[in-house]
Enzyme design. Structure first.
Site, PDB file in Angstrom:
ATOM      1  CB  CYS A  38      -0.846   0.169   1.141  1.00  0.00           C
ATOM      2  SG  CYS A  38      -1.917  -1.271   1.530  1.00  0.00           S
ATOM      3  CB  CYS A  42      -3.192   2.631   2.559  1.00  0.00           C
ATOM      4  SG  CYS A  42      -4.717   1.660   2.214  1.00  0.00           S
ATOM      5  CB  CYS A  69      -3.552  -1.682  -1.635  1.00  0.00           C
ATOM      6  SG  CYS A  69      -5.139  -1.327  -0.714  1.00  0.00           S
ATOM      7  CB  CYS A  72      -4.166   3.111  -1.119  1.00  0.00           C
ATOM      8  SG  CYS A  72      -2.671   1.762  -1.104  1.00  0.00           S
TER       9      CYS A  72
END
Length: 347
Positions: A38, A42, A69, A72
């Protein structure tokens, strides 16, 4: 070793806990228990520290079998930054361009790019363009033989548009600013504080100079043609508020300012005012926060161009290694300011 994060793990962990957007693109957070990576900012729930490994970028995380992810979109950071940099160059080079034109130039939908630009720069593309244009005008005003030349050189279509744009922003009329404050009255005083001798000067709009160990001679160098006056009831009240703010940083007092700079300088100064009491930031962090991560040296110059010490807290900027760095009024005063703010947090 190229897959390991280049900054201290503790710093990366702290940035992740704060969801600090200034670190997006600097590293990614690998969550080994879920197999994803991430952005530091995030919004997902924070994992346990033991399950986290930091990587320099998404490619490094993918080598360990992690996937991006979907919330994000960490791999979009580089693309977003490149679009912002391209847009800034386009805005810098053109006058009176529309949001739709800028968005098309960088390959984004206008509404999406508007949000993206504001997230990176803190202002909309239109506001940035206006600040850039007025900053150019201020620079031209200091060098042009005629006010009209400065206005047109800065990109304004007419003098009326320039003056409309400057309403509420300039404490002094453009021709007065160009002529070193000619015809403007500036009130000033020297006062003793716990930090030493402090100079405070203010125009009708607000504080235009706050410094230490300076006097009338230095003030005249900044405003050589202004009328310098001591006192006045309104100034006395403002002065007392400034002293309170310097001596007791925790006190919430709204102090009006009369400061001017280029669009870049004003972006840096705005970011300085966001640094919480008792905290510091590095020059690199400030540069990243205003969307110009490669402009660390220029950020330092803008920091040094601040005319109202303490009120725009340039003393809260330190080197990346945590050392104090420089300060126009000496490192002793800088350390005292930081100590005073830390002590105020305990009150």
């Amino acid at each position: 070793m190229t897959d390991k994060i280049k900054i201290d793990d503790a710093m990366a962990w702290n940035a992740m806990l704060k969801r600090d957007r200034a670190f997006d693109g600097k590293f990614v957070t690998g969550v080994m228990s879920t197999g994803i990576y991430c952005r530091p900012s995030c919004a997902a729930r924070h994992p346990a520290r033991k399950n986290v490994t930091f990587f320099v970028n998404g490619q490094a995380a993918q080598k360990f079998g992690l996937r991006a992810c979907k919330r994000c979109l960490p791999d979009d950071v580089a693309r977003d930054e490149a679009a912002i940099i391209k847009a800034l160059k386009y805005i810098d080079a053109e006058n009176n361009i529309r949001l739709e034109d800028i968005a098309q130039k960088v390959g984004y939908a206008p509404h999406h790019f508007q949000r993206l630009f504001k997230k990176f720069m803190g202002v909309s593309p239109a506001a940035y363009a206006r600040a850039l244009k007025s900053g150019r005008a201020m620079e031209h005003l200091q060098n042009a033989q005629k006010i009209s030349e400065a206005i047109y050189d800065a990109g304004y279509e007419s003098a009326s548009r320039f003056y409309d744009a400057m309403k509420g922003r300039l404490g002094m009329a453009p021709n007065i600013w160009k002529n070193g404050g000619e015809g403007t009255e500036i009130y000033w005083a020297n006062v003793q504080t716990s930090l030493g001798n402090m100079l405070v000067a203010a125009s009708a709009k607000g504080v235009c100079r706050l410094s230490f160990n300076e006097g009338e001679e230095e003030l005249r160098a900044y405003f050589p043609k202004a009328m310098l006056s001591n006192g006045g009831d309104a100034f006395h009240s403002l002065l007392q508020n400034v002293i309170k703010k310097v001596e007791q940083p925790k006190i919430n007092i709204d102090i009006p300012l009369d400061v001017k700079g280029t669009a870049f300088q004003e972006a840096v100064w705005q970011e300085l005012q966001k640094i919480p009491l008792g905290e510091t930031r590095s020059y690199a962090e400030i540069a990243a926060a205003i969307g110009r991560p490669n402009a660390v040296r220029a950020t330092g110059s803008a920091n040094g161009a601040n005319n109202v010490a303490v009120l725009i807290p340039c003393h809260r900027v330190v080197r990346s290694d945590g050392s104090l760095g420089g300060y126009a009024y000496g490192l002793q005063i800088k350390q005292k300011l930081l100590d005073k703010e830390s002590d105020n947090l305990l009150l």
